[in-house]
Design a protein around this motif. Structure first.
Motif, PDB file in Angstrom:
ATOM      1  N   GLU A 223      40.549  32.787  28.082  1.00  0.00           N
ATOM      2  CA  GLU A 223      40.683  34.141  26.533  1.00  0.00           C
ATOM      3  C   GLU A 223      40.305  35.387  27.468  1.00  0.00           C
ATOM      4  N   PHE A 224      41.416  35.885  28.207  1.00  0.00           N
ATOM      5  CA  PHE A 224      41.400  36.897  29.077  1.00  0.00           C
ATOM      6  C   PHE A 224      41.286  38.195  28.184  1.00  0.00           C
TER       7      PHE A 224
ATOM      8  N   LEU B 211      33.847  42.868  28.266  1.00  0.00           N
ATOM      9  CA  LEU B 211      33.394  43.631  29.631  1.00  0.00           C
ATOM     10  C   LEU B 211      33.133  45.135  29.086  1.00  0.00           C
ATOM     11  N   GLN B 212      33.987  45.496  28.272  1.00  0.00           N
ATOM     12  CA  GLN B 212      33.904  46.892  27.761  1.00  0.00           C
ATOM     13  C   GLN B 212      32.668  47.341  26.912  1.00  0.00           C
ATOM     14  N   LYS B 213      32.225  46.473  26.313  1.00  0.00           N
ATOM     15  CA  LYS B 213      31.234  46.524  25.352  1.00  0.00           C
ATOM     16  C   LYS B 213      29.843  46.354  26.065  1.00  0.00           C
ATOM     17  N   ILE B 214      29.802  45.919  27.262  1.00  0.00           N
ATOM     18  CA  ILE B 214      28.683  45.881  27.971  1.00  0.00           C
ATOM     19  C   ILE B 214      28.118  47.058  28.398  1.00  0.00           C
ATOM     20  N   LYS B 215      27.096  47.783  27.985  1.00  0.00           N
ATOM     21  CA  LYS B 215      26.620  48.934  28.090  1.00  0.00           C
ATOM     22  C   LYS B 215      26.016  49.222  29.382  1.00  0.00           C
TER      23      LYS B 215
ATOM     24  N   LYS C  45      34.646  45.907  39.208  1.00  0.00           N
ATOM     25  CA  LYS C  45      34.873  44.744  40.002  1.00  0.00           C
ATOM     26  C   LYS C  45      34.978  43.483  39.656  1.00  0.00           C
ATOM     27  N   LEU C  46      34.198  43.328  38.373  1.00  0.00           N
ATOM     28  CA  LEU C  46      34.288  42.185  37.277  1.00  0.00           C
ATOM     29  C   LEU C  46      35.950  42.057  36.871  1.00  0.00           C
ATOM     30  N   GLN C  47      36.474  43.271  36.252  1.00  0.00           N
ATOM     31  CA  GLN C  47      37.890  43.068  36.046  1.00  0.00           C
ATOM     32  C   GLN C  47      38.688  42.512  37.276  1.00  0.00           C
TER      33      GLN C  47
ATOM     34  N   LYS D 262      27.625  39.748  40.789  1.00  0.00           N
ATOM     35  CA  LYS D 262      27.913  40.857  40.129  1.00  0.00           C
ATOM     36  C   LYS D 262      26.792  41.018  39.018  1.00  0.00           C
ATOM     37  N   LEU D 263      26.527  39.865  38.446  1.00  0.00           N
ATOM     38  CA  LEU D 263      25.635  40.213  37.274  1.00  0.00           C
ATOM     39  C   LEU D 263      24.307  39.842  37.725  1.00  0.00           C
ATOM     40  N   LYS D 264      24.004  39.329  38.982  1.00  0.00           N
ATOM     41  CA  LYS D 264      22.673  39.077  39.497  1.00  0.00           C
ATOM     42  C   LYS D 264      21.972  37.963  39.007  1.00  0.00           C
TER      43      LYS D 264
END
Length: 366
Positions: free
Chosen positions: A282-283, A290-294, A303-305, A345-347
């Motif tokens: 579900e790309f 990803l855009q909604k994560i503030k 980098k995540l993209q 990246k998300l630790k």
């Protein structure tokens, strides 16, 4: 007659109830006055002197120290709790009750070696509450990574009280940490018989089944746990992970969505959800989330993209198509590398919640 008249009408008379209550609860009245005065003065030395001067019976002084320390500890006034118990132990060095409270203070402040020393010392005293002390010692040993010692403590507790649910459930946790999953599973089941509506125990059974590859059974246990406590974020996340394993992606998204409503900035939860979206190909949803994560920086999002783009490339490869037809999911080294990068990246440290600690906090037994 005049004196009697004056005395009767100008001095308030105590009822029999008031006199009786004062006599029966006199020590409690002193404790209450002590606490109220302390709140005004905020002077622990004064409080200690008050106990020694106003409580005539020595046998009642230790309970006063204990009761006062409990209040201070509940308020997270650790410095004054330590001062109070330290002075109390200087005066009453053989008191197991004071040693127990000192152990609880050290546990809460994460000085586990000193907590263990206090509990062990308490066990050697005449007034020790052995069951409670052993249980607290077991919890402390677990915090120090001494699972074998914790198992020994808990077995002794359970021999004393075979229906002590917290001790049985914590024994299951100790077995689990030792890698003895079968023993852990049986122990949790025993605890569940005694407390069938304990969502933490049900969840922990699910985590073991998950680790044993019984994903559908694990998912059913997580659902059962949610029937008891529907807003448990960890259980919702675990359910999502289990559903991903059986390729029930849409149901997994629902679980993650519900969890994110309650904990929108939880890195581990976001990591699991993003991985679920990539697993389910579900790309578009991945990009949207990803855009909604503030709280992520633009650089981290980029980098995540890039990670997702690599994942898309693998998904479009012939090897991936073959793997997907077999129903086993993506297993290539490249995919594992992408997952590792995403977690970094998300630790996040772990994809799966390994099981909740059952009652891993020192508290009074009922």
């Amino acid at each position: 007659f005049f004196f009697f008249f004056f005395f009767f009408f100008f001095f308030k008379q105590k009822t029999a109830y008031e006199i009786s209550a004062c006599l029966v609860g006199s020590e409690m009245c002193i404790r209450d006055r002590l606490y109220n005065e302390y709140k005004i003065r905020a002077n622990i030395e004064w409080a200690i002197a008050y106990i020694e001067e106003n409580i005539s019976k020595i046998s009642q002084r230790v309970p006063a120290y204990v009761a006062f320390s409990k209040r201070l500890l509940k308020e997270k006034n650790y410095k004054h709790t330590n001062n109070l118990l330290g002075e109390g132990l200087k005066k009453y060095s053989e008191s197991g009750a004071l040693m127990m409270e000192m152990g609880k203070l050290k546990y809460v402040t994460q000085i586990y070696s000193e907590a263990a020393d206090s509990f062990i010392a308490a066990l050697k005293t005449k007034d020790a509450k052995r069951q409670e002390t052993l249980y607290n010692l077991a919890l402390t040993n677990l915090q120090m990574g001494k699972e074998e010692e914790a198992v020994a403590n808990l077995k002794e507790v359970i021999n004393m009280n075979s229906t002590y649910v917290n001790a049985i459930a914590t024994l299951g946790l100790a077995y689990k940490r030792l890698g003895k999953k079968n023993e852990a599973l049986e122990t949790y089941k025993r605890a569940l018989k005694l407390s069938p509506n304990d969502s933490d125990i049900i969840n922990n059974i699910g985590t073991i089944l998950y680790e044993q590859g019984e994903y559908e059974k694990a998912a059913l246990h997580f659902l059962d746990a949610l029937q008891v406590k529907h807003d448990d974020v960890e259980v919702l996340s675990n359910l999502g992970n289990a559903l991903v394993k059986v390729q029930k992606y849409q149901q997994a998204w629902v679980a993650f969505d519900e969890a994110l409503k309650m904990s929108p900035a939880n890195p581990k939860l976001i990591e699991n959800y993003l991985l679920c979206l990539l697993d389910g190909r579900e790309f578009d949803k991945f990009d949207d989330m990803l855009q909604k994560i503030k709280f992520l920086s633009i650089d981290t999002k980029n980098k995540l993209q890039a990670v997702a783009d690599e994942y898309k490339a693998i998904a479009n490869s012939d090897a991936d198509k073959t793997t997907r037809r077999s129903g086993t999911g993506v297993k290539s080294p490249e995919t594992k590398a992408i997952r590792a990068l995403l977690r970094k990246k998300l630790k996040g440290k772990s994809k799966f919640n390994k099981g909740k600690n059952v009652d891993l906090a020192v508290k009074e037994n009922n």
